[in-house]
Design an enzyme around this catalytic site. Structure first.
Site, PDB file in Angstrom:
ATOM      1  N   ASP A 147       0.806  -1.227   0.000  1.00 10.52           N
ATOM      2  CA  ASP A 147       0.000   0.000   0.000  1.00 10.52           C
ATOM      3  C   ASP A 147       0.835   1.272   0.000  1.00 10.52           C
ATOM      4  OD1 ASP A 147      -2.234  -1.667   0.115  1.00 10.52           O
ATOM      5  OD2 ASP A 147      -2.140  -1.751   2.303  1.00 10.52           O
ATOM      6  N   LYS A 198       1.716   1.968  -5.217  1.00 10.89           N
ATOM      7  CA  LYS A 198       2.167   1.377  -6.488  1.00 10.89           C
ATOM      8  C   LYS A 198       1.211   1.722  -7.622  1.00 10.89           C
ATOM      9  CE  LYS A 198       2.170  -2.570  -4.364  1.00 10.89           C
ATOM     10  NZ  LYS A 198       2.077  -2.157  -2.956  1.00 10.89           N
ATOM     11  N   GLY A 239      -4.751  -4.149  -3.743  1.00 12.51           N
ATOM     12  CA  GLY A 239      -5.711  -3.088  -4.004  1.00 12.51           C
ATOM     13  C   GLY A 239      -4.894  -1.870  -4.387  1.00 12.51           C
ATOM     14  N   HIS A 240      -4.876  -1.538  -5.664  1.00  9.32           N
ATOM     15  CA  HIS A 240      -4.053  -0.428  -6.156  1.00  9.32           C
ATOM     16  C   HIS A 240      -4.966   0.724  -6.553  1.00  9.32           C
ATOM     17  CE1 HIS A 240      -0.464  -3.260  -7.211  1.00  9.32           C
ATOM     18  NE2 HIS A 240      -0.865  -3.371  -5.961  1.00  9.32           N
ATOM     19  N   GLN A 256       1.796  -6.238  -3.568  1.00  9.32           N
ATOM     20  CA  GLN A 256       2.364  -6.437  -2.233  1.00  9.32           C
ATOM     21  C   GLN A 256       3.714  -5.712  -2.130  1.00  9.32           C
ATOM     22  OE1 GLN A 256       0.969  -9.636  -3.792  1.00  9.32           O
ATOM     23  NE2 GLN A 256      -0.825  -8.543  -3.096  1.00  9.32           N
TER      24      GLN A 256
HETATM   25  P1  GDP Z   1      -0.808   0.323  -3.515  1.00  5.05           P
HETATM   26  O1  GDP Z   1      -1.426  -0.939  -3.048  1.00  5.05           O
HETATM   27  O2  GDP Z   1       0.670   0.345  -3.299  1.00  5.05           O
HETATM   28  O3  GDP Z   1      -1.174   0.683  -4.924  1.00  5.05           O
HETATM   29  O4  GDP Z   1      -1.393   1.470  -2.576  1.00  5.05           O
HETATM   30  P2  GDP Z   1      -2.952   1.660  -2.154  1.00  5.05           P
HETATM   31  O5  GDP Z   1      -3.681   2.215  -3.307  1.00  5.05           O
HETATM   32  O6  GDP Z   1      -3.474   0.422  -1.522  1.00  5.05           O
HETATM   33  O7  GDP Z   1      -2.799   2.696  -0.966  1.00  5.05           O
HETATM   34  C1  GDP Z   1      -2.232   3.941  -1.159  1.00  5.05           C
HETATM   35  C2  GDP Z   1      -3.288   4.996  -0.778  1.00  5.05           C
HETATM   36  O8  GDP Z   1      -2.638   6.242  -0.646  1.00  5.05           O
HETATM   37  C3  GDP Z   1      -4.341   5.198  -1.835  1.00  5.05           C
HETATM   38  O9  GDP Z   1      -5.544   5.544  -1.221  1.00  5.05           O
HETATM   39  C4  GDP Z   1      -3.799   6.354  -2.679  1.00  5.05           C
HETATM   40  O10 GDP Z   1      -4.807   7.105  -3.326  1.00  5.05           O
HETATM   41  C5  GDP Z   1      -3.143   7.171  -1.598  1.00  5.05           C
HETATM   42  N1  GDP Z   1      -1.974   7.943  -2.032  1.00  5.05           N
HETATM   43  C6  GDP Z   1      -0.998   7.597  -2.914  1.00  5.05           C
HETATM   44  N2  GDP Z   1      -0.044   8.547  -2.958  1.00  5.05           N
HETATM   45  C7  GDP Z   1      -0.416   9.507  -2.083  1.00  5.05           C
HETATM   46  C8  GDP Z   1       0.178  10.716  -1.646  1.00  5.05           C
HETATM   47  O11 GDP Z   1       1.265  11.113  -2.066  1.00  5.05           O
HETATM   48  N3  GDP Z   1      -0.522  11.437  -0.695  1.00  5.05           N
HETATM   49  C9  GDP Z   1      -1.728  11.021  -0.184  1.00  5.05           C
HETATM   50  N4  GDP Z   1      -2.318  11.767   0.740  1.00  5.05           N
HETATM   51  N5  GDP Z   1      -2.297   9.883  -0.574  1.00  5.05           N
HETATM   52  C10 GDP Z   1      -1.647   9.127  -1.504  1.00  5.05           C
HETATM   53  P1  IMO Z   2      -0.983  -4.192  -2.267  1.00  2.00           P
HETATM   54  O1  IMO Z   2      -0.578  -4.727  -3.617  1.00  2.00           O
HETATM   55  C1  IMO Z   2      -0.932  -4.748   2.046  1.00  2.00           C
HETATM   56  C2  IMO Z   2      -0.925  -8.909   3.463  1.00  2.00           C
HETATM   57  C3  IMO Z   2      -2.158  -9.397   4.219  1.00  2.00           C
HETATM   58  C4  IMO Z   2      -1.513 -10.415   5.154  1.00  2.00           C
HETATM   59  C5  IMO Z   2      -0.432 -11.031   4.273  1.00  2.00           C
HETATM   60  C6  IMO Z   2      -0.848 -12.341   3.624  1.00  2.00           C
HETATM   61  O2  IMO Z   2      -2.276  -3.452  -2.293  1.00  2.00           O
HETATM   62  O3  IMO Z   2       0.121  -3.470  -1.612  1.00  2.00           O
HETATM   63  P2  IMO Z   2      -2.459 -12.941   1.594  1.00  2.00           P
HETATM   64  O4  IMO Z   2      -3.927 -12.712   1.399  1.00  2.00           O
HETATM   65  O5  IMO Z   2      -1.601 -12.345   0.544  1.00  2.00           O
HETATM   66  O6  IMO Z   2      -2.132 -14.399   1.821  1.00  2.00           O
HETATM   67  O7  IMO Z   2      -2.106 -12.199   2.994  1.00  2.00           O
HETATM   68  O8  IMO Z   2      -0.148 -10.087   3.266  1.00  2.00           O
HETATM   69  N1  IMO Z   2      -1.218  -8.335   2.124  1.00  2.00           N
HETATM   70  C7  IMO Z   2      -1.162  -7.032   1.845  1.00  2.00           C
HETATM   71  N2  IMO Z   2      -0.940  -5.963   2.653  1.00  2.00           N
HETATM   72  N3  IMO Z   2      -1.093  -4.580   0.718  1.00  2.00           N
HETATM   73  C8  IMO Z   2      -1.295  -5.649  -0.097  1.00  2.00           C
HETATM   74  O9  IMO Z   2      -1.327  -5.527  -1.435  1.00  2.00           O
HETATM   75  C9  IMO Z   2      -1.369  -6.927   0.468  1.00  2.00           C
HETATM   76  N4  IMO Z   2      -1.580  -8.169  -0.048  1.00  2.00           N
HETATM   77  C10 IMO Z   2      -1.460  -9.019   0.985  1.00  2.00           C
HETATM   78  O10 IMO Z   2      -2.766  -8.328   4.917  1.00  2.00           O
HETATM   79  O11 IMO Z   2      -0.864  -9.748   6.202  1.00  2.00           O
HETATM   80 MG    MG Z   3      -2.941  -1.587  -1.767  1.00  2.00          MG
END
Ligand code: GDP
Ligand code: IMO
Ligand code: MG
Length: 426
Positions: A13, A16, A40-41, A224
């Site tokens: 998270d 990415k 979840g991207h 991840q």
């Molecule tokens: P990912 O899994 O690595 O793609 O990241 P996620 O989308 O799960 O979580 C990142 C969260 O931070 C999302 O809600 C993005 O919209 C938000 N986000 C990304 N970059 C920034 C930033 O520079 N500032 C803020 N405030 N939010 C951001």
């Molecule tokens: P993105 O791509 C954050 C974590 C789960 C758990 C562990 C194993 O959005 O960054 P799994 O279901 O993969 O067997 O769970 O990995 N986990 C993540 N944490 N971001 C993710 O994906 C994750 N995908 C799995 O919370 O601790």
């Molecule tokens: Mg994510």
């Protein structure tokens, strides 16, 4: 043209989705290389938010070919639903290519993920319960079904019946669950999913190589992150694949010499969902403030993320494990409210100061962070578009981090929007 890799450097998270979307502006193809719908991207464009689970984050551009590589585990129902949502929002998904060698997540994988987590009780890993671990386990024990099996009903049923015999035995005898029906699974997978997926399924390895050979720009998008890697992460509190840059090779069929830049992505602090060690975790009002300001709730599971200060020890290790050429930093704006900000520059364990994590997991559990405290900037960064507008204290923080981790930080996120990245020359 060598391919570029985007890899998470912490526990997921990091942003990415946002970085991939930004870089995709100058790419031709974006390939997801591992993981499944545990990811979840988020991509935010013109205020509209897209939460992507399986579809590569470049999909929003009409010039991009989005590819799901062989290293991904695919729940076809989730993929089709995601494509439907994107289509309904006006996104053209007609160029989508899904590797026939990617493995399928089957209903028994999800069921096994759920029951094993429940069975583990207080020792549970906190998985996303999406069937990821059981699907990769079947891949390794060679009883998995692949996307290409959907094109041959006879083979699909044959393989399913072999797998189901064992899975139903385990579900019934160990977990006291009702058996799953081969007929029902066939109806759904072969009747409903196969015809819709068929036009997207193909030879992704050849497609990626043809793109590279014809000079196109290819981005390999990880899900991840480094410390959720099954080999290099905080095992057993990891996912079941290789998010590290090596996974980009095996998960797409591209050799290491075909990789150019490897861009690591890090939050300006650290978050983690699920169980496992987290040396800089803040279990106090600082943690609460990070959750609140960073909206730190899972993109697709809604779980509250654990939060803590930036950990340079982890990042140094991520630089090594992925051969990072640079780091993109996100969510700097979340730190706007703090009087001072802390950075973990080393661990202390067993009376020793460590600049890199010890390989033994117990040491990580016992490690206490050594912090350096820097002045905060107490300025809203969300409207900053140029480095010249950055408060000096924010620049110092970034320079300090870059110095600590040993690679440049060139992109800094100051908000969720596509345009909310500030470019630093370094
Ligand atoms: P990912 O899994 O690595 O793609 O990241 P996620 O989308 O799960 O979580 C990142 C969260 O931070 C999302 O809600 C993005 O919209 C938000 N986000 C990304 N970059 C920034 C930033 O520079 N500032 C803020 N405030 N939010 C951001
Ligand atoms: P993105 O791509 C954050 C974590 C789960 C758990 C562990 C194993 O959005 O960054 P799994 O279901 O993969 O067997 O769970 O990995 N986990 C993540 N944490 N971001 C993710 O994906 C994750 N995908 C799995 O919370 O601790
Ligand atoms: Mg994510």
């Amino acid at each position: 043209m060598p391919a570029t890799v985007v890899v998470g450097t912490q526990w997921g998270d990091e942003g990415k989705g946002k970085l991939t979307d930004l870089l995709a502006g100058s790419m031709d193809m974006v390939v997801r290389y591992q993981g499944g719908h545990n990811a979840g991207h988020t991509v935010v464009v013109d205020g509209e938010s897209f939460a992507l689970q399986l579809v590569p984050s470049g999909v929003l551009y009409p010039h991009i070919t989005p590819v799901i590589g062989n290293g991904v585990v695919v729940d076809p129902g989730v993929l089709l639903a995601e494509l439907d949502v994107l289509s309904a929002k006006g996104v053209d998904v007609s160029r989508m290519l899904v590797s026939g060698n990617a493995h399928l997540i089957m209903p028994y994988h999800q069921e096994l993920d759920r029951v094993t987590e429940r069975f583990l009780g207080k020792n549970s890993l906190g998985t996303t319960r999406r069937g990821i671990g059981p699907a990769y386990a079947d891949k390794a024990t060679r009883v998995g079904l692949r996307v290409q099996d959907l094109s041959d009903a006879k083979i699909f049923r044959q393989k399913l019946e072999v797998a189901l015999k064992e899975k139903n035995g385990v579900l019934a005898k160990v977990y006291n669950r009702l058996p799953l029906s081969a007929d029902e699974i066939c109806d759904r997978y072969l009747g409903e999913y196969a015809p819709r997926l068929a036009p997207m399924v193909g030879d992704a390895v050849t497609a990626v190589h043809q793109a590279l050979e014809s000079g196109r720009n290819v981005l390999l998008e990880g899900a991840q992150a480094t410390f959720l890697d099954v080999d290099h992460g905080t095992y057993p509190f990891v996912t079941s694949s290789n998010p590290t840059a090596g996974g980009a090779c095996t998960g797409t069929g591209v050799g290491p010499r075909a990789i150019g830049d490897v861009i690591g992505i890090a939050k300006a602090y650290v978050t983690r969902v699920g169980a496992g060690p987290f040396p800089t975790e803040c279990l106090d009002d600082i943690g609460d403030l990070l959750v609140e300001r960073g909206h730190e709730f899972g993109t697709n599971t809604g779980r509250r993320r654990r939060c803590g200060w930036f950990d340079a020890v982890m990042l140094r290790q991520a630089v090594r494990l992925n051969s990072l050429s640079e780091v993109a930093l996100t969510k700097l704006d979340v730190l706007d409210a703090f009087d001072t900000v802390r950075v973990c520059v080393a661990y202390e364990a067993g009376g020793e100061r460590l600049e890199h994590p010890l390989f033994h997991q117990s040491a990580l559990h016992q490690a206490t962070p050594v912090y350096e405290e820097l002045p905060g900037w107490k300025t809203d960064l969300t409207a900053v578009t140029d480095v010249a507008e950055m408060p000096p204290a924010a620049c110092s923080y970034i320079e300090f981090l870059a110095d600590q981790i040993g690679v440049p930080i060139r992109l800094v996120g100051v908000g969720p929007g596509r345009e909310q990245f500030v470019r630093f020359a370094a």
